[in-house]
Design a protein around this motif. Structure first.
Motif, PDB file in Angstrom:
ATOM      1  N   GLN A  81       0.928  -1.026  -0.102  1.00 44.53           N
ATOM      2  CA  GLN A  81      -0.330   0.193  -0.002  1.00 44.53           C
ATOM      3  C   GLN A  81       0.562   1.154  -0.320  1.00 44.53           C
ATOM      4  O   GLN A  81       0.655   2.716  -1.132  1.00 44.53           O
ATOM      5  N   TYR A  82       1.634   1.230   0.557  1.00 48.45           N
ATOM      6  CA  TYR A  82       2.566   2.473   0.802  1.00 48.45           C
ATOM      7  C   TYR A  82       3.543   2.507  -0.730  1.00 48.45           C
ATOM      8  O   TYR A  82       3.057   3.925  -0.748  1.00 48.45           O
ATOM      9  N   ILE A  83       3.919   1.320  -1.072  1.00 43.63           N
ATOM     10  CA  ILE A  83       4.722   2.059  -2.861  1.00 43.63           C
ATOM     11  C   ILE A  83       4.200   2.507  -3.848  1.00 43.63           C
ATOM     12  O   ILE A  83       4.393   3.039  -4.368  1.00 43.63           O
ATOM     13  N   TYR A  84       1.858   1.586  -3.810  1.00 46.70           N
ATOM     14  CA  TYR A  84       1.212   2.238  -4.369  1.00 46.70           C
ATOM     15  C   TYR A  84       1.133   3.482  -4.367  1.00 46.70           C
ATOM     16  O   TYR A  84       0.477   4.477  -5.165  1.00 46.70           O
ATOM     17  N   GLY A  85       0.868   4.032  -3.447  1.00 42.46           N
ATOM     18  CA  GLY A  85       0.454   5.439  -3.139  1.00 42.46           C
ATOM     19  C   GLY A  85       1.711   6.069  -3.345  1.00 42.46           C
ATOM     20  O   GLY A  85       1.518   7.111  -4.309  1.00 42.46           O
ATOM     21  N   VAL A  86       3.023   5.919  -3.091  1.00 43.64           N
ATOM     22  CA  VAL A  86       3.676   6.419  -3.936  1.00 43.64           C
ATOM     23  C   VAL A  86       4.058   7.271  -4.626  1.00 43.64           C
ATOM     24  O   VAL A  86       4.480   7.916  -5.487  1.00 43.64           O
ATOM     25  N   TYR A  87       3.962   6.013  -5.511  1.00 44.03           N
ATOM     26  CA  TYR A  87       3.765   5.713  -7.280  1.00 44.03           C
ATOM     27  C   TYR A  87       2.364   6.702  -7.778  1.00 44.03           C
ATOM     28  O   TYR A  87       3.076   7.756  -8.222  1.00 44.03           O
ATOM     29  N   LEU A  88       1.296   6.660  -6.748  1.00 45.52           N
ATOM     30  CA  LEU A  88       0.196   7.341  -7.209  1.00 45.52           C
ATOM     31  C   LEU A  88       0.707   8.961  -6.949  1.00 45.52           C
ATOM     32  O   LEU A  88       0.064   9.748  -7.963  1.00 45.52           O
ATOM     33  N   GLY A  89       1.075   9.201  -6.540  1.00 41.58           N
ATOM     34  CA  GLY A  89       1.162  10.498  -5.629  1.00 41.58           C
ATOM     35  C   GLY A  89       2.400  11.386  -7.290  1.00 41.58           C
ATOM     36  O   GLY A  89       2.249  12.330  -7.237  1.00 41.58           O
ATOM     37  N   LEU A  90       3.265  10.413  -7.295  1.00 42.96           N
ATOM     38  CA  LEU A  90       4.026  11.636  -8.262  1.00 42.96           C
ATOM     39  C   LEU A  90       3.750  10.937 -10.076  1.00 42.96           C
ATOM     40  O   LEU A  90       3.805  11.673 -10.672  1.00 42.96           O
ATOM     41  N   ASN A  91       3.069   9.711  -9.980  1.00 46.85           N
ATOM     42  CA  ASN A  91       2.753   9.551 -10.867  1.00 46.85           C
ATOM     43  C   ASN A  91       1.500  10.540 -11.792  1.00 46.85           C
ATOM     44  O   ASN A  91       1.126  11.040 -12.649  1.00 46.85           O
ATOM     45  N   ALA A  92       0.557  11.524 -10.416  1.00 43.80           N
ATOM     46  CA  ALA A  92      -0.291  12.765 -10.965  1.00 43.80           C
ATOM     47  C   ALA A  92       0.495  13.794 -11.309  1.00 43.80           C
ATOM     48  O   ALA A  92       0.177  14.613 -11.715  1.00 43.80           O
TER      49      ALA A  92
END
Length: 249
Positions: free
Chosen positions: A197-208
């Protein structure tokens, strides 16, 4: 050491440290200006539909000229959640009042703030040096990942992680510490879910961010994480070992 800048024939002193802190930290004492309703909404969607939290990030940049949030309400709420969690874990481990306060301080300062500073700094450096697209008509030359935004990304990714490993694990603590394979599987899967969840959350934030390319790089830790999880099912109880280190037993 900061060196005063020279401009217009006058020596200009560097800004005080307080002015160089991200705005969200400088406003931590302004409780009457914090939008806690919006912060609660964001925390809820970080668990249910995290992409929705980032839908307005470009609009925020256009209106306030910053990618990072300027309202520290979410920091206060996460700090309060960690405080309550620390007290609950202290009851589980029969800590004294002093030990309970020390534990809550560690959770807030070390687990969230200091870890966030390290993670945000790494994200900031990697993103700006490797992932920023070359300037073009669709990508302004001043596009860059703000350190404060990288800390926002950590904050957003941390909350689901917190619910999984600080709250859910506490409720099933007697189960995950038992010496059988089913309990080992449950505990190890819980840790897999938390870190994924943490790794995916980091990805979502920077992918935005519209000016970053190859943001999928931030999903790469999922492969070694899943590999370690499969190996751990051969008999390594992650929960038992992590909690023994964390609580000093």
């Amino acid at each position: 050491m900061d060196i005063p800048s020279y401009s217009g024939g006058q020596v200009r002193s560097p800004a005080p440290i307080s002015q160089r802190l991200p705005l969200i930290f400088r406003r931590l004492h302004r409780f009457n200006q914090m939008d806690f309703e919006q912060a609660v909404w964001q925390l809820g969607y970080l668990c249910l539909a995290p992409r929705r939290v980032y839908r307005n990030v470009y609009f925020h940049k256009q209106t306030k000229n910053t990618w990072a949030r300027d309202d520290p309400a979410i920091l206060v709420l996460i700090g309060a959640c960690l405080f309550v969690s620390g007290i609950a874990w202290s009851f589980a481990y029969k800590y004294s009042v002093r030990q309970a306060l020390e534990l809550t301080a560690l959770m807030i300062v070390r687990d969230y703030l200091l870890t966030g500073i390290v993670v945000a700094s790494l994200l900031w450096v990697v993103s700006n040096r490797i992932l920023v697209a070359p300037p073009s008509h669709s990508s302004p030359a001043d596009s860059a990942v703000e350190w404060a935004y990288a800390f926002d990304v950590h904050t957003n990714a941390f909350f689901p992680f917190f619910l999984t490993l600080y709250i859910a694990q506490l409720f099933i603590l007697p189960v995950v510490l038992k010496d059988n394979w089913v309990c080992l599987f449950l505990g190890n899967t819980l840790y897999l879910a938390g870190f994924a969840q943490y790794i995916y959350g980091v990805y979502l934030g920077l992918n935005a961010l519209p000016f970053l390319i190859r943001s999928e790089l931030f999903l790469s830790p999922l492969l070694p994480l899943f590999t370690a999880y499969i190996i751990s099912l051969l008999g390594f109880n992650v929960a038992k070992h992590v909690l023994a280190v964390y609580f000093g037993f």
